[in-house]
Motif scaffolding. Structure first.
Motif, PDB file in Angstrom:
ATOM      1  N   LEU A  59       0.855  -1.440  -0.041  1.00 35.03           N
ATOM      2  CA  LEU A  59       0.091  -0.100  -0.084  1.00 35.03           C
ATOM      3  C   LEU A  59       0.847   1.132   0.014  1.00 35.03           C
ATOM      4  CD1 LEU A  59      -2.820   1.539   0.268  1.00 35.03           C
ATOM      5  CD2 LEU A  59      -2.677   1.103   2.769  1.00 35.03           C
ATOM      6  N   ARG A 154      -8.812   0.233  -0.745  1.00 33.15           N
ATOM      7  CA  ARG A 154      -8.307  -0.786   0.224  1.00 33.15           C
ATOM      8  C   ARG A 154      -9.594  -1.938   0.395  1.00 33.15           C
ATOM      9  NH1 ARG A 154      -6.500   1.250   5.363  1.00 33.15           N
ATOM     10  NH2 ARG A 154      -8.122   3.040   4.978  1.00 33.15           N
ATOM     11  N   TYR A 258      -5.406  -3.120  -6.747  1.00 26.82           N
ATOM     12  CA  TYR A 258      -6.623  -2.584  -6.518  1.00 26.82           C
ATOM     13  C   TYR A 258      -7.526  -2.618  -7.691  1.00 26.82           C
ATOM     14  CZ  TYR A 258      -4.464   1.881  -7.882  1.00 26.82           C
ATOM     15  OH  TYR A 258      -3.521   2.552  -8.634  1.00 26.82           O
TER      16      TYR A 258
END
Length: 276
Positions: A59, A154, A258
């Motif tokens: 991330l 997320r 993602y």
């Protein structure tokens, strides 16, 4: 694209000199020179303090890459989140639980935030949590806002029925123009491709969602026209499958994949990118 700020500033300097604005050109040259950023720092008001956020390493890399692509500073986005909380326009949603898998390597993402902003928000946290019905933290405020502004969804904060993304404006404009010419909508293109993604007969090119450092530099800059929000009303079942596949790809590649990154790969494959 990323890394083009200096080139554009050099171009601006040349144009200012051509126009006879030598003082303004000299000012730009000063701040783009070695440690020139210190000259700007001296003029900034207020004191900042570091906020350290422990996040999955994938991330962190995705956030840094997206910020680089859009020529954005994470510190500025973090302070924007605090201001939105203070003016009452933003409260981060409650985080859900991501699907259990192998423990992802962690990393520390640090942002500098104005001390006064932090103290004011910190004083509000108990009230915000009581009103929301769940714990609200500085980390959730900053991460939620930064991810939203960079278009990175997320798993733990995914909205069940919507997919909002952020892409460079020229890219979105190109996709819409090409889709209109072909008589097809963007959501239809995405929905037609998701089944192949789910059954494994199509895998998005890794270059579509690899980190900026691995993609390598490219000429031009998406950020000259900023970023644009793109919302697509994708079928709920397909959207759920897309999110699940994104998690699987993240686990298998060790990089954060993602939904927006996959959508970008789908649209780019079908509609291409604007010419440099």
């Amino acid at each position: 694209m990323a890394g083009s700020i200096r080139a554009r500033l050099a171009s601006a300097t040349a144009k200012l000199k051509e126009a006879g604005a030598y003082d303004e050109a000299a000012a730009i040259e000063s701040v783009t020179g070695p440690r020139g950023y210190l000259l700007l720092r001296r003029t900034e008001e207020g004191t900042t303090s570091p906020l350290s956020l422990t996040v999955p390493a994938s991330l962190k890399q995705a956030l840094l890459s997206a910020a680089e692509e859009f020529d954005l500073v994470l510190d500025a986005l973090a302070e924007e989140a605090y201001r939105k909380v203070l003016d009452g326009s933003f409260v981060p949603p409650e985080s859900g639980k991501a699907r259990r898998g192998a423990a992802a390597p962690k990393a520390v993402l640090q942002v500098q935030v104005d001390v006064e902003l932090r103290s004011r928000v910190q004083a509000l946290l108990p009230e915000l949590g009581k009103s929301a019905g769940y714990r609200v933290t500085e980390a959730s405020i900053v991460l939620t806002h930064v991810c939203e502004e960079l278009g990175i969804e997320r798993p733990s904060t995914a909205k069940a029925e919507s997919l909002e993304m952020r892409f460079p404006k020229p890219l979105v404009g190109h996709w819409r123009e090409r889709a209109e010419a072909a008589g097809v909508s963007l959501e239809r293109i995405v929905e037609e491709r998701i089944p192949a993604l789910l059954d494994g007969s199509w895998v998005p090119e890794r270059s579509s969602y690899m980190t900026a450092s691995e993609r390598g530099p490219r000429s031009g800059s998406w950020s000259e026209s900023g970023r644009q929000r793109l919302w697509l009303p994708i079928d709920k079942v397909l959207l759920s499958g897309l999110r699940g596949k994104a998690e699987e790809l993240s686990e298998s590649t060790g990089e954060l994949v993602y939904p927006g990154a996959i959508v970008r790969a789908i649209l780019t494959e079908r509609l291409g990118e604007p010419a440099e």
